[in-house]
Design a protein around this motif. Sequence first.
Motif, mmCIF file in Angstrom:
data_model
loop_
_atom_site.group_PDB
_atom_site.id
_atom_site.type_symbol
_atom_site.label_atom_id
_atom_site.label_comp_id
_atom_site.label_asym_id
_atom_site.label_seq_id
_atom_site.Cartn_x
_atom_site.Cartn_y
_atom_site.Cartn_z
ATOM 1 N N LYS A 37 0.854 -1.176 0.000
ATOM 2 C CA LYS A 37 0.000 0.000 0.000
ATOM 3 C C LYS A 37 0.898 1.236 0.000
ATOM 4 C CE LYS A 37 -3.913 -2.300 2.156
ATOM 5 N NZ LYS A 37 -4.922 -2.133 1.099
ATOM 6 N N HIS A 38 0.362 2.318 -0.500
ATOM 7 C CA HIS A 38 1.152 3.524 -0.698
ATOM 8 C C HIS A 38 1.828 3.971 0.597
ATOM 9 C CE1 HIS A 38 2.424 7.188 -2.622
ATOM 10 N NE2 HIS A 38 1.910 7.872 -1.634
ATOM 11 N N GLY A 39 3.153 4.121 0.540
ATOM 12 C CA GLY A 39 3.900 4.591 1.706
ATOM 13 C C GLY A 39 4.129 3.541 2.778
ATOM 14 N N GLU A 40 3.789 2.297 2.471
ATOM 15 C CA GLU A 40 3.949 1.236 3.467
ATOM 16 C C GLU A 40 4.874 0.143 2.960
ATOM 17 O OE1 GLU A 40 -0.647 1.722 5.146
ATOM 18 O OE2 GLU A 40 0.163 -0.266 4.746
ATOM 19 N N ALA A 41 5.203 -0.772 3.866
ATOM 20 C CA ALA A 41 6.060 -1.898 3.501
ATOM 21 C C ALA A 41 5.311 -2.904 2.638
ATOM 22 C CB ALA A 41 6.544 -2.601 4.768
ATOM 23 N N PRO A 42 5.992 -3.559 1.723
ATOM 24 C CA PRO A 42 5.377 -4.714 1.044
ATOM 25 C C PRO A 42 5.051 -5.797 2.071
ATOM 26 C CG PRO A 42 7.376 -4.020 -0.099
ATOM 27 C CD PRO A 42 7.341 -3.288 1.209
ATOM 28 N N ILE A 43 3.862 -6.379 1.925
ATOM 29 C CA ILE A 43 3.425 -7.429 2.840
ATOM 30 C C ILE A 43 3.402 -8.749 2.088
ATOM 31 C CG2 ILE A 43 1.536 -8.249 4.310
ATOM 32 C CD1 ILE A 43 2.926 -5.759 5.352
ATOM 33 N N PHE A 44 4.005 -9.769 2.683
ATOM 34 C CA PHE A 44 4.048 -11.092 2.073
ATOM 35 C C PHE A 44 2.654 -11.708 1.999
ATOM 36 C CE2 PHE A 44 5.466 -15.224 1.035
ATOM 37 C CZ PHE A 44 4.818 -16.126 1.876
ATOM 38 N N LEU A 45 2.310 -12.263 0.848
ATOM 39 C CA LEU A 45 1.023 -12.954 0.672
ATOM 40 C C LEU A 45 1.212 -14.470 0.627
ATOM 41 C CD1 LEU A 45 -0.672 -10.649 -2.011
ATOM 42 C CD2 LEU A 45 -1.118 -10.725 0.453
ATOM 43 N N ALA B 2 7.426 -9.268 16.613
ATOM 44 C CA ALA B 2 8.702 -9.267 15.904
ATOM 45 C C ALA B 2 8.554 -8.501 14.610
ATOM 46 C CB ALA B 2 9.127 -10.703 15.620
ATOM 47 N N MET B 3 9.574 -7.727 14.273
ATOM 48 C CA MET B 3 9.418 -6.889 13.092
ATOM 49 C C MET B 3 10.746 -6.347 12.590
ATOM 50 S SD MET B 3 7.831 -3.511 14.914
ATOM 51 C CE MET B 3 6.368 -4.357 15.384
ATOM 52 N N VAL B 4 10.647 -5.631 11.484
ATOM 53 C CA VAL B 4 11.776 -4.924 10.895
ATOM 54 C C VAL B 4 11.495 -3.428 11.018
ATOM 55 C CG1 VAL B 4 13.118 -4.551 8.803
ATOM 56 C CG2 VAL B 4 12.171 -6.826 9.288
ATOM 57 N N ILE B 5 12.433 -2.716 11.602
ATOM 58 C CA ILE B 5 12.224 -1.296 11.902
ATOM 59 C C ILE B 5 13.267 -0.470 11.182
ATOM 60 C CG2 ILE B 5 12.129 0.435 13.738
ATOM 61 C CD1 ILE B 5 11.575 -2.000 15.643
ATOM 62 N N ALA B 86 17.500 9.840 -4.868
ATOM 63 C CA ALA B 86 16.252 10.079 -4.140
ATOM 64 C C ALA B 86 15.293 8.924 -4.412
ATOM 65 C CB ALA B 86 15.630 11.395 -4.590
ATOM 66 N N ALA B 87 14.846 8.285 -3.361
ATOM 67 C CA ALA B 87 14.032 7.069 -3.512
ATOM 68 C C ALA B 87 13.559 6.620 -2.137
ATOM 69 C CB ALA B 87 14.846 5.943 -4.160
ATOM 70 N N MET B 88 12.739 5.577 -2.144
ATOM 71 C CA MET B 88 12.403 4.860 -0.918
ATOM 72 C C MET B 88 13.413 3.734 -0.774
ATOM 73 S SD MET B 88 10.280 4.364 1.652
ATOM 74 C CE MET B 88 8.550 4.781 1.373
ATOM 75 N N TYR B 89 13.979 3.583 0.423
ATOM 76 C CA TYR B 89 14.919 2.490 0.685
ATOM 77 C C TYR B 89 14.261 1.533 1.671
ATOM 78 C CZ TYR B 89 18.264 5.065 -1.990
ATOM 79 O OH TYR B 89 18.887 5.703 -3.032
ATOM 80 N N LEU B 90 14.157 0.296 1.217
ATOM 81 C CA LEU B 90 13.490 -0.731 2.003
ATOM 82 C C LEU B 90 14.503 -1.723 2.532
ATOM 83 C CD1 LEU B 90 10.555 -1.468 -0.457
ATOM 84 C CD2 LEU B 90 10.313 -0.396 1.776
ATOM 85 N N CYS B 91 14.346 -2.065 3.788
ATOM 86 C CA CYS B 91 15.146 -3.109 4.417
ATOM 87 C C CYS B 91 14.236 -4.314 4.636
ATOM 88 C CB CYS B 91 15.688 -2.594 5.745
ATOM 89 S SG CYS B 91 16.576 -3.805 6.743
ATOM 90 N N GLY B 105 10.608 -3.692 6.309
ATOM 91 C CA GLY B 105 10.329 -2.517 7.122
ATOM 92 C C GLY B 105 9.495 -1.531 6.318
ATOM 93 N N ASP B 106 9.069 -0.450 6.990
ATOM 94 C CA ASP B 106 8.223 0.539 6.327
ATOM 95 C C ASP B 106 8.997 1.456 5.396
ATOM 96 O OD1 ASP B 106 5.918 0.985 9.107
ATOM 97 O OD2 ASP B 106 5.801 -0.303 7.330
#
Lengths: 111, 113
Positions: A37-45, B2-5, B86-91, B105-106
């Motif tokens: 979803k926009h601005g959120e983390a990808p969620i595993f399906l 439990a999560m990725v932050i 410039a981008a979104m960086y995902l871990c 993570g978000d």
Amino acid sequence: QQPVQSPQAVILREGEDAVINCSSSKALYSVHWYRQKHGEAPIFLMILLKGGEQKGHDKISASFNEKKQQSSLYLTASQLSYSGTYFCGTEMRAAGNKLTFGGGTRVLVKP
Amino acid sequence: DAMVIQNPRYQVTQFGKPVTLSCSQTLNHNVMYWYQQKSSQAPKLLFHYYDKDFNNEADTPDNFQSRRPNTSFCFLDIRSPGLGDAAMYLCAASEIGTLQPQHFGDGTRLSIL
């Protein structure tokens, strides 16, 4: 090589169905599906391994046709919460944990 | 849970000024990843670690480096950010081996002035 997803975008009314396809030109070991979803983390399906395998997650299911090197994601009786961008990630046997993501399919479910 | 932050959620830096993005995970997973995601595009893998074993993608610019001091933490260093960074960086983190889901993570949205 990046898998190809189609369509690029789809607009649905709540309760309608949709199919998203993910195709690869290379032999696949597995296909992973994620929703973002926009601005959120990808969620595993879900992950699909074997040719012909089908899996489900609520009213979202998927199949994997090994011969065609293609996976399809089925959104059945869509809900507003299904809106988002769906990505397939393909895994090659020799690549271990690495995924290559497709370009994504934007799904908008309207009331 | 439990999560990725990832911290921070938004980062602004100046052209050419080094910046570090942070990621931590409470999943105790062996594999960690850094992805770059530009608007309306797929996440693009930059690096991943199998425990401390570092794996660099062939097309990841030299400007990008990563550190993983322990299982829980991973950092992305951009030495001299350009406007194109410039981008979104995902871990993300996962168990080692095939057929393992990745937990993301978000993200940190990086802007370059």
